[in-house]
Write a protein that holds these residues in place. Structure first.
Motif, PDB file in Angstrom:
ATOM      1  N   UNK A 289      32.512  23.695  63.009  1.00 14.53           N
ATOM      2  CA  UNK A 289      33.749  24.031  63.711  1.00 14.53           C
ATOM      3  C   UNK A 289      34.312  22.802  64.433  1.00 14.53           C
ATOM      4  N   UNK A 290      33.454  22.067  65.112  1.00  9.36           N
ATOM      5  CA  UNK A 290      33.897  20.866  65.818  1.00  9.36           C
ATOM      6  C   UNK A 290      34.395  19.811  64.836  1.00  9.36           C
ATOM      7  N   UNK A 291      33.704  19.688  63.692  1.00 15.90           N
ATOM      8  CA  UNK A 291      34.198  18.777  62.662  1.00 15.90           C
ATOM      9  C   UNK A 291      35.583  19.213  62.181  1.00 15.90           C
ATOM     10  N   UNK A 292      35.771  20.541  62.081  1.00 16.96           N
ATOM     11  CA  UNK A 292      37.069  21.061  61.661  1.00 16.96           C
ATOM     12  C   UNK A 292      38.171  20.718  62.642  1.00 16.96           C
ATOM     13  N   UNK A 293      37.865  20.784  63.938  1.00 18.96           N
ATOM     14  CA  UNK A 293      38.859  20.383  64.938  1.00 18.96           C
ATOM     15  C   UNK A 293      39.223  18.915  64.756  1.00 18.96           C
ATOM     16  N   UNK A 294      38.205  18.087  64.484  1.00 17.02           N
ATOM     17  CA  UNK A 294      38.483  16.672  64.260  1.00 17.02           C
ATOM     18  C   UNK A 294      39.351  16.442  63.039  1.00 17.02           C
ATOM     19  N   UNK A 295      39.057  17.149  61.953  1.00 11.91           N
ATOM     20  CA  UNK A 295      39.875  17.012  60.739  1.00 11.91           C
ATOM     21  C   UNK A 295      41.303  17.482  60.976  1.00 11.91           C
ATOM     22  N   UNK A 296      41.461  18.518  61.788  1.00 15.56           N
ATOM     23  CA  UNK A 296      42.787  19.021  62.126  1.00 15.56           C
ATOM     24  C   UNK A 296      43.578  17.941  62.873  1.00 15.56           C
ATOM     25  N   UNK A 297      42.933  17.306  63.847  1.00 12.14           N
ATOM     26  CA  UNK A 297      43.593  16.238  64.602  1.00 12.14           C
ATOM     27  C   UNK A 297      44.014  15.104  63.685  1.00 12.14           C
ATOM     28  N   UNK A 298      43.066  14.600  62.885  1.00 10.80           N
ATOM     29  CA  UNK A 298      43.380  13.446  62.041  1.00 10.80           C
ATOM     30  C   UNK A 298      44.367  13.816  60.937  1.00 10.80           C
ATOM     31  N   UNK A 299      44.220  15.012  60.376  1.00 13.64           N
ATOM     32  CA  UNK A 299      45.153  15.437  59.337  1.00 13.64           C
ATOM     33  C   UNK A 299      46.581  15.492  59.842  1.00 13.64           C
ATOM     34  N   UNK A 300      46.760  15.984  61.079  1.00  9.63           N
ATOM     35  CA  UNK A 300      48.105  16.036  61.666  1.00  9.63           C
ATOM     36  C   UNK A 300      48.653  14.627  61.893  1.00  9.63           C
ATOM     37  N   UNK A 301      47.772  13.712  62.260  1.00 13.87           N
ATOM     38  CA  UNK A 301      48.214  12.336  62.477  1.00 13.87           C
ATOM     39  C   UNK A 301      48.668  11.684  61.168  1.00 13.87           C
ATOM     40  N   UNK A 302      47.833  11.789  60.135  1.00 12.20           N
ATOM     41  CA  UNK A 302      48.177  11.155  58.857  1.00 12.20           C
ATOM     42  C   UNK A 302      49.450  11.756  58.263  1.00 12.20           C
ATOM     43  N   UNK A 303      49.584  13.070  58.366  1.00  6.79           N
ATOM     44  CA  UNK A 303      50.799  13.715  57.855  1.00  6.79           C
ATOM     45  C   UNK A 303      52.006  13.330  58.714  1.00  6.79           C
TER      46      UNK A 303
END
Length: 360
Positions: A289-303
């Motif tokens: 779940x915590x990894x998912x939060x991190x991916x959400x943050x970075x994914x929003x940044x890259x997009x």
């Protein structure tokens, strides 16, 4: 009017994207056209924004069918936000907007109700609800609906400011921005995408809830930085942290940009510390779940720095092409924002954040 320069921002989380992102993006465009989401003009804009790739960045190792649901849902949310709230007539009529969103919420709760028949957004929501139920537990469905209610509540609040032409203070804006960015509605899909359900004693723990809120803050502050150019040039009323800070501190947009970046850097530093601590004794599901939060943050940044939604090729925004490896502000002291200052009470003060990287 010159473009406000957004410098490279601090991003210690590595990038990742699902290998099927192109196919997911194509299917999301087809879904939008099939249900007629938004006006023809708005729909043409949305399908060009790479929303499927955005979802593929949020769940880079997730199940493809769930990524597809997420991509379609994000596009649907933009259909509501752009079509009804920011640019539509209802965005200045809080009472009527409340009624429309209330009917949509009822459809999310029970897609069989005979309401808003023939309405594209309602038909799209029915499809999303049925597909989501195929992959979610009953508890995950309930949390998704509750998060949708939070989102609807806050966009009505935003509409009240839009109708009055007012700008909220920083504390109110921070509190409501945690939810009007539709970040919380993504959380159940983080679980669904990997086929697990986080147990309530972990998900509802105050420190885990705080970690999720920190992710919401970072994502929405970053979005405000990347979207400021688009929003400030439309001629429509808009709410953005840059505008809020200009009013709060009586400063220029450039100064407000510097302040906002420092705020999100300090929260990112705290987020990393908290996640490191939570991972020590958390279950495998909590670590996922915590990894998912991190991916959400970075994914929003890259997009955010690559989508034409924000780069605006016809009127180019001055966005960064890369990220920085160190924060501009890693102070262990809380931000002077009462709604979130309690986050810093959850860990002892540290001199500097640990050198950690969340897995993508």
């Amino acid at each position: 009017m010159r473009a406000l320069t957004v410098p490279p921002i601090y991003s210690p989380i590595p990038p990742a994207i699902h290998p099927r992102h192109a196919a997911i993006d194509r299917r999301t465009a087809e879904w939008a056209h099939r249900f007629g989401i938004g006006s023809e003009e708005l729909r043409g804009q949305l399908v060009a924004h790479g929303i499927g790739a955005f979802a593929a960045r949020i769940l880079p190792e997730g199940r493809e069918e769930v990524i597809g649901i997420l991509a379609d849902f994000v596009l649907w949310l933009f259909g509501v936000d752009d079509g009804h709230c920011e640019e539509g007539e209802l965005g200045r009529l809080p009472g009527q907007l409340t009624a429309t969103l209330g009917r949509l919420l009822r459809i999310a709760q029970n897609p069989e109700v005979p309401m808003m028949l023939g309405d594209p957004l309602a038909m799209g929501l029915r499809d999303l609800r049925h597909r989501l139920s195929d992959h979610a537990t009953p508890g995950q469905v309930v949390r998704w609906i509750d998060a949708l209610r939070e989102y609807f509540f806050t966009v009505v609040w935003e509409a009240s400011h839009r109708s009055a032409g007012t700008v909220p203070d920083l504390n109110d804006y921070t509190l409501m921005r945690l939810y009007d960015g539709a970040t919380s509605v993504v959380l159940p899909l983080l679980e669904m995408g990997h086929g697990y359900e986080l147990q309530p004693h972990e998900r509802d723990h105050v420190r885990v809830r705080a970690a999720a809120e920190m992710a919401f803050f970072i994502i929405t502050w970053d979005n405000d930085l990347f979207s400021y150019h688009k929003e400030s040039r439309t001629g429509h009323y808009y709410l953005n942290v840059i505008r809020v800070l200009e009013q709060e501190h009586g400063c220029t947009p450039d100064k407000a940009m510097t302040v906002a970046i420092g705020q999100r850097d300090r929260v990112m530093s705290l987020f990393l510390r908290l996640c490191t601590d939570l991972r020590r004794q958390g279950s495998p599901q909590l670590r996922q779940y915590l990894d998912g939060l991190g991916s959400f943050i970075r994914g929003a940044q890259d997009w955010g720095i690559s989508s034409i939604r924000y780069t605006r090729p016809e009127d180019p925004a001055d966005l960064p092409g890369a990220f920085r490896e160190t924060p501009t502000d890693d102070s262990p002291d809380p931000l002077d924002i009462p709604a979130i200052a309690w986050w810093w009470d959850l860990l002892p003060a540290l001199a500097a954040p640990p050198r950690v990287r969340l897995t993508a």
